[in-house]
Write a protein that holds these residues in place. Structure first.
Motif: not given
Length: 326
Positions: A168-169, A173, A230-231, A281-282
Protein backbone atom coordinates in the motif's frame (compact mmCIF):
# COMPACT_ATOMS: atom_id res chain seq x y z
CA UNK A 1 37.65 6.81 -2.21
CA UNK A 2 38.49 5.59 1.28
CA UNK A 3 35.05 6.53 2.60
CA UNK A 4 33.29 4.77 -0.29
CA UNK A 5 35.29 1.60 0.32
CA UNK A 6 34.81 1.80 4.09
CA UNK A 7 31.06 2.32 3.76
CA UNK A 8 30.84 -0.61 1.33
CA UNK A 9 32.66 -2.90 3.75
CA UNK A 10 30.43 -1.70 6.61
CA UNK A 11 27.24 -2.40 4.65
CA UNK A 12 28.52 -5.85 3.59
CA UNK A 13 29.39 -6.71 7.20
CA UNK A 14 25.93 -5.54 8.30
CA UNK A 15 24.22 -7.69 5.68
CA UNK A 16 26.22 -10.77 6.69
CA UNK A 17 25.53 -10.11 10.38
CA UNK A 18 21.79 -9.96 9.67
CA UNK A 19 21.66 -12.84 7.18
CA UNK A 20 23.43 -15.51 9.23
CA UNK A 21 20.98 -15.51 12.19
CA UNK A 22 18.00 -15.51 9.79
CA UNK A 23 19.40 -18.52 7.91
CA UNK A 24 20.04 -20.35 11.18
CA UNK A 25 16.53 -19.61 12.50
CA UNK A 26 14.97 -20.76 9.21
CA UNK A 27 16.51 -24.22 9.63
CA UNK A 28 14.59 -24.65 12.91
CA UNK A 29 11.15 -23.94 11.44
CA UNK A 30 8.58 -26.68 10.70
CA UNK A 31 8.14 -28.18 7.25
CA UNK A 32 6.13 -26.49 4.53
CA UNK A 33 2.44 -27.39 4.52
CA UNK A 34 1.61 -28.10 0.89
CA UNK A 35 -1.66 -26.72 -0.44
CA UNK A 36 -1.73 -23.90 2.13
CA UNK A 37 -1.93 -20.17 1.37
CA UNK A 38 -1.36 -17.89 4.35
CA UNK A 39 -2.00 -14.15 4.60
CA UNK A 40 0.18 -12.20 7.04
CA UNK A 41 -2.15 -9.46 8.29
CA UNK A 42 -1.81 -8.91 12.07
CA UNK A 43 -4.68 -6.40 12.19
CA UNK A 44 -7.06 -8.35 9.97
CA UNK A 45 -9.99 -7.27 12.12
CA UNK A 46 -9.39 -3.60 11.36
CA UNK A 47 -11.74 -1.51 9.24
CA UNK A 48 -9.34 0.23 6.86
CA UNK A 49 -8.73 -0.05 3.15
CA UNK A 50 -5.98 -2.57 3.78
CA UNK A 51 -8.49 -4.95 5.32
CA UNK A 52 -10.80 -4.59 2.34
CA UNK A 53 -7.90 -5.63 0.11
CA UNK A 54 -7.26 -8.61 2.40
CA UNK A 55 -10.84 -9.91 2.24
CA UNK A 56 -11.08 -9.40 -1.51
CA UNK A 57 -7.83 -11.37 -1.86
CA UNK A 58 -9.05 -14.16 0.44
CA UNK A 59 -12.31 -14.45 -1.50
CA UNK A 60 -10.45 -14.42 -4.83
CA UNK A 61 -8.14 -17.26 -3.73
CA UNK A 62 -11.01 -19.32 -2.33
CA UNK A 63 -13.14 -18.84 -5.45
CA UNK A 64 -10.29 -19.64 -7.85
CA UNK A 65 -8.71 -22.48 -5.86
CA UNK A 66 -11.32 -24.00 -3.52
CA UNK A 67 -9.07 -27.01 -2.87
CA UNK A 68 -6.46 -24.86 -1.09
CA UNK A 69 -6.43 -24.25 2.64
CA UNK A 70 -6.43 -20.54 3.51
CA UNK A 71 -4.83 -19.30 6.73
CA UNK A 72 -4.68 -15.81 8.23
CA UNK A 73 -1.99 -14.76 10.70
CA UNK A 74 -3.69 -12.25 13.01
CA UNK A 75 -3.24 -10.77 16.47
CA UNK A 76 -4.70 -12.58 19.46
CA UNK A 77 -8.42 -12.12 19.97
CA UNK A 78 -10.24 -12.23 16.62
CA UNK A 79 -11.72 -15.56 15.56
CA UNK A 80 -12.56 -16.72 12.04
CA UNK A 81 -16.30 -16.31 12.79
CA UNK A 82 -15.80 -12.74 14.04
CA UNK A 83 -13.78 -11.75 10.98
CA UNK A 84 -16.24 -13.31 8.52
CA UNK A 85 -19.03 -11.28 10.11
CA UNK A 86 -16.85 -8.17 10.09
CA UNK A 87 -16.01 -8.57 6.39
CA UNK A 88 -19.69 -8.88 5.60
CA UNK A 89 -20.97 -5.95 7.67
CA UNK A 90 -18.12 -3.52 6.97
CA UNK A 91 -17.22 -4.33 3.38
CA UNK A 92 -20.20 -6.31 2.06
CA UNK A 93 -17.82 -9.17 1.21
CA UNK A 94 -19.19 -12.66 1.78
CA UNK A 95 -16.56 -15.21 2.78
CA UNK A 96 -18.46 -18.45 2.27
CA UNK A 97 -15.65 -20.97 2.60
CA UNK A 98 -13.85 -21.69 5.88
CA UNK A 99 -10.34 -20.53 6.69
CA UNK A 100 -8.02 -21.04 9.64
CA UNK A 101 -6.64 -18.45 12.04
CA UNK A 102 -3.12 -18.49 13.47
CA UNK A 103 -3.06 -16.17 16.49
CA UNK A 104 0.02 -14.02 17.10
CA UNK A 105 0.84 -13.16 20.72
CA UNK A 106 3.58 -10.64 19.84
CA UNK A 107 1.62 -8.34 17.54
CA UNK A 108 2.40 -5.36 19.78
CA UNK A 109 6.00 -5.52 18.50
CA UNK A 110 4.96 -3.68 15.31
CA UNK A 111 3.10 -0.83 17.04
CA UNK A 112 4.89 2.50 16.45
CA UNK A 113 4.01 3.86 19.90
CA UNK A 114 6.36 1.29 21.44
CA UNK A 115 9.36 3.06 19.95
CA UNK A 116 10.05 6.74 20.57
CA UNK A 117 13.39 6.67 18.71
CA UNK A 118 14.63 4.78 15.63
CA UNK A 119 11.04 3.73 15.04
CA UNK A 120 11.51 2.37 11.52
CA UNK A 121 14.34 -0.03 12.29
CA UNK A 122 12.86 -1.15 15.62
CA UNK A 123 9.48 -1.82 14.02
CA UNK A 124 11.29 -3.75 11.28
CA UNK A 125 13.02 -5.91 13.90
CA UNK A 126 9.67 -6.35 15.65
CA UNK A 127 8.07 -7.49 12.38
CA UNK A 128 10.85 -10.06 11.93
CA UNK A 129 10.15 -11.44 15.40
CA UNK A 130 6.43 -11.50 14.67
CA UNK A 131 7.07 -13.20 11.34
CA UNK A 132 9.16 -15.82 13.14
CA UNK A 133 6.31 -16.45 15.58
CA UNK A 134 3.91 -16.89 12.64
CA UNK A 135 6.18 -19.25 10.71
CA UNK A 136 7.10 -21.25 13.79
CA UNK A 137 3.41 -22.16 14.05
CA UNK A 138 2.82 -22.81 10.35
CA UNK A 139 4.95 -22.58 7.20
CA UNK A 140 2.61 -22.25 4.18
CA UNK A 141 3.34 -23.15 0.61
CA UNK A 142 2.47 -19.54 -0.31
CA UNK A 143 3.11 -16.66 2.11
CA UNK A 144 1.21 -13.48 1.18
CA UNK A 145 2.04 -10.28 3.07
CA UNK A 146 -0.65 -7.58 2.80
CA UNK A 147 0.32 -4.95 5.38
CA UNK A 148 3.77 -3.72 4.36
CA UNK A 149 6.09 -5.72 6.64
CA UNK A 150 8.73 -6.56 4.04
CA UNK A 151 11.23 -7.75 6.64
CA UNK A 152 9.16 -10.92 7.05
CA UNK A 153 10.01 -11.95 3.45
CA UNK A 154 13.56 -13.33 3.92
CA UNK A 155 12.58 -15.75 6.69
CA UNK A 156 9.47 -16.93 4.82
CA UNK A 157 11.54 -17.47 1.68
CA UNK A 158 14.26 -19.38 3.54
CA UNK A 159 11.60 -21.49 5.27
CA UNK A 160 10.52 -22.77 1.84
CA UNK A 161 7.45 -20.63 1.14
CA UNK A 162 6.78 -18.80 -2.09
CA UNK A 163 6.44 -15.13 -1.16
CA UNK A 164 3.96 -12.61 -2.57
CA UNK A 165 2.90 -9.20 -1.29
CA UNK A 166 0.56 -6.28 -1.81
CA UNK A 167 2.19 -2.93 -0.99
CA UNK A 168 0.00 0.00 0.00
CA UNK A 169 2.81 2.37 0.94
CA UNK A 170 6.60 1.97 1.04
CA UNK A 171 8.07 1.86 4.55
CA UNK A 172 10.73 4.36 3.48
CA UNK A 173 10.74 6.42 0.29
CA UNK A 174 12.97 8.76 -1.62
CA UNK A 175 10.44 11.50 -0.79
CA UNK A 176 11.03 10.95 2.94
CA UNK A 177 14.80 11.08 2.47
CA UNK A 178 14.48 14.21 0.35
CA UNK A 179 12.43 16.00 3.00
CA UNK A 180 15.04 15.25 5.65
CA UNK A 181 17.90 16.35 3.38
CA UNK A 182 16.12 19.63 2.57
CA UNK A 183 15.45 20.08 6.33
CA UNK A 184 11.70 20.26 5.76
CA UNK A 185 9.64 19.66 8.90
CA UNK A 186 6.83 17.11 8.65
CA UNK A 187 5.16 14.10 10.22
CA UNK A 188 8.28 11.94 9.73
CA UNK A 189 10.78 14.74 10.34
CA UNK A 190 10.18 16.84 13.44
CA UNK A 191 11.45 20.37 13.93
CA UNK A 192 14.27 19.24 16.26
CA UNK A 193 15.82 17.38 13.31
CA UNK A 194 14.87 19.76 10.51
CA UNK A 195 16.37 22.68 12.44
CA UNK A 196 19.80 21.07 12.75
CA UNK A 197 22.08 20.33 9.80
CA UNK A 198 24.05 17.73 11.77
CA UNK A 199 20.92 15.88 12.95
CA UNK A 200 19.48 16.00 9.44
CA UNK A 201 22.71 14.53 8.04
CA UNK A 202 22.68 11.70 10.60
CA UNK A 203 19.03 10.95 9.80
CA UNK A 204 19.72 10.90 6.05
CA UNK A 205 22.48 8.33 6.63
CA UNK A 206 20.11 6.32 8.86
CA UNK A 207 17.34 6.41 6.24
CA UNK A 208 19.70 5.40 3.44
CA UNK A 209 21.04 2.41 5.38
CA UNK A 210 17.48 1.41 6.24
CA UNK A 211 16.43 1.82 2.58
CA UNK A 212 19.28 -0.50 1.58
CA UNK A 213 18.09 -3.18 4.01
CA UNK A 214 14.47 -2.60 2.96
CA UNK A 215 15.50 -3.14 -0.66
CA UNK A 216 17.27 -6.37 0.24
CA UNK A 217 14.18 -7.66 2.10
CA UNK A 218 11.90 -6.64 -0.78
CA UNK A 219 14.06 -8.63 -3.19
CA UNK A 220 12.81 -11.80 -1.48
CA UNK A 221 9.28 -11.23 -2.82
CA UNK A 222 8.55 -13.35 -5.88
CA UNK A 223 5.27 -11.65 -6.80
CA UNK A 224 4.85 -7.98 -5.95
CA UNK A 225 1.65 -5.97 -6.33
CA UNK A 226 1.26 -2.26 -5.57
CA UNK A 227 -1.76 -0.02 -5.19
CA UNK A 228 -0.70 2.94 -7.34
CA UNK A 229 1.79 4.33 -9.83
CA UNK A 230 3.40 6.35 -7.02
CA UNK A 231 3.99 3.25 -4.90
CA UNK A 232 5.15 1.30 -7.95
CA UNK A 233 7.76 3.95 -8.74
CA UNK A 234 9.18 3.89 -5.21
CA UNK A 235 9.19 0.10 -4.89
CA UNK A 236 10.89 -0.21 -8.28
CA UNK A 237 13.61 2.21 -7.15
CA UNK A 238 14.12 0.65 -3.70
CA UNK A 239 13.64 -3.12 -3.98
CA UNK A 240 16.45 -5.06 -5.57
CA UNK A 241 15.43 -6.81 -8.76
CA UNK A 242 12.07 -5.04 -9.09
CA UNK A 243 13.11 -2.13 -11.34
CA UNK A 244 10.27 -2.60 -13.82
CA UNK A 245 7.94 -5.39 -12.81
CA UNK A 246 5.76 -4.63 -9.73
CA UNK A 247 2.16 -5.21 -10.82
CA UNK A 248 -0.15 -2.25 -10.29
CA UNK A 249 -3.44 -3.51 -8.83
CA UNK A 250 -5.73 -0.69 -7.79
CA UNK A 251 -7.55 -1.12 -4.44
CA UNK A 252 -11.02 -2.69 -4.77
CA UNK A 253 -13.41 0.19 -4.11
CA UNK A 254 -17.09 -0.69 -3.75
CA UNK A 255 -19.15 1.91 -5.62
CA UNK A 256 -22.42 -0.03 -5.93
CA UNK A 257 -24.23 1.96 -3.24
CA UNK A 258 -22.89 5.27 -4.57
CA UNK A 259 -24.20 4.45 -8.04
CA UNK A 260 -27.72 4.23 -6.61
CA UNK A 261 -27.67 7.93 -5.62
CA UNK A 262 -29.46 10.19 -8.13
CA UNK A 263 -27.28 12.78 -9.83
CA UNK A 264 -30.06 15.33 -10.42
CA UNK A 265 -30.83 16.12 -6.79
CA UNK A 266 -31.11 19.79 -5.88
CA UNK A 267 -28.94 20.28 -2.84
CA UNK A 268 -29.49 22.99 -0.28
CA UNK A 269 -25.75 23.03 0.33
CA UNK A 270 -22.72 22.10 -1.76
CA UNK A 271 -20.31 19.69 -0.08
CA UNK A 272 -16.87 18.53 -1.13
CA UNK A 273 -16.19 15.17 0.49
CA UNK A 274 -12.67 13.95 1.20
CA UNK A 275 -12.34 10.23 2.00
CA UNK A 276 -8.97 9.27 3.50
CA UNK A 277 -7.94 7.59 6.72
CA UNK A 278 -6.92 10.05 9.42
CA UNK A 279 -3.19 9.44 9.43
CA UNK A 280 -0.32 11.96 9.44
CA UNK A 281 0.95 11.01 5.98
CA UNK A 282 -2.46 11.77 4.41
CA UNK A 283 -1.75 15.44 5.15
CA UNK A 284 -5.28 16.66 5.80
CA UNK A 285 -3.82 20.03 6.77
CA UNK A 286 -2.78 20.55 3.14
CA UNK A 287 -6.37 19.85 2.04
CA UNK A 288 -7.63 22.50 4.44
CA UNK A 289 -5.06 25.02 3.21
CA UNK A 290 -5.92 24.32 -0.45
CA UNK A 291 -9.65 24.60 0.24
CA UNK A 292 -9.15 27.89 2.09
CA UNK A 293 -7.06 29.25 -0.79
CA UNK A 294 -9.62 28.37 -3.47
CA UNK A 295 -12.39 30.00 -1.42
CA UNK A 296 -10.30 33.17 -1.26
CA UNK A 297 -9.47 33.37 -4.97
CA UNK A 298 -12.78 32.12 -6.45
CA UNK A 299 -14.21 34.99 -8.53
CA UNK A 300 -17.94 35.83 -8.14
CA UNK A 301 -18.68 35.42 -11.88
CA UNK A 302 -16.44 32.39 -12.57
CA UNK A 303 -17.43 28.70 -12.57
CA UNK A 304 -15.53 28.37 -9.28
CA UNK A 305 -17.93 30.75 -7.55
CA UNK A 306 -19.84 27.84 -6.01
CA UNK A 307 -16.72 26.93 -4.06
CA UNK A 308 -17.03 30.17 -2.09
CA UNK A 309 -20.09 28.77 -0.33
CA UNK A 310 -19.14 25.08 -0.41
CA UNK A 311 -18.28 23.14 2.71
CA UNK A 312 -15.55 20.54 3.04
CA UNK A 313 -16.36 17.29 4.83
CA UNK A 314 -13.66 14.82 5.78
CA UNK A 315 -14.84 11.25 6.15
CA UNK A 316 -12.45 8.63 7.49
CA UNK A 317 -11.68 5.90 9.95
CA UNK A 318 -8.95 6.17 12.57
CA UNK A 319 -6.60 3.21 12.59
CA UNK A 320 -5.21 3.99 16.03
CA UNK A 321 -5.95 6.59 18.67
CA UNK A 322 -2.36 7.78 18.45
CA UNK A 323 -2.79 8.84 14.81
CA UNK A 324 -4.93 11.85 15.60
CA UNK A 325 -4.73 14.49 18.29
CA UNK A 326 -6.52 17.66 19.26
Amino acid sequence: MFWITASGVLVLALLVALALPVIFIATKLPKVQKGTVAFFHPNADGGGGGERVLWCAVKAVQDAFPQLKVVIYVREGPTAEMMVKDASTRFNIAISQPFEVVSLAKSDLILPERYSHFTLVRQAIGSMKLGHEALSKLVPEVFIETTGWAFTFPLARLAGSRVACYVHYPTVSTDMIGRVWSQEAGYSNNSAVSGSYLKALVKVVYYNIFALLYGMAGACSQVTMVNSSWTRRHIASLWWGWQSSPERVYPPCDTEELQKLPLDRRLKELFIVSVAQFRPEKNHRLQLEAFAMIKRIAAPESPTHALRVARLKMVAAVAMKQTISA
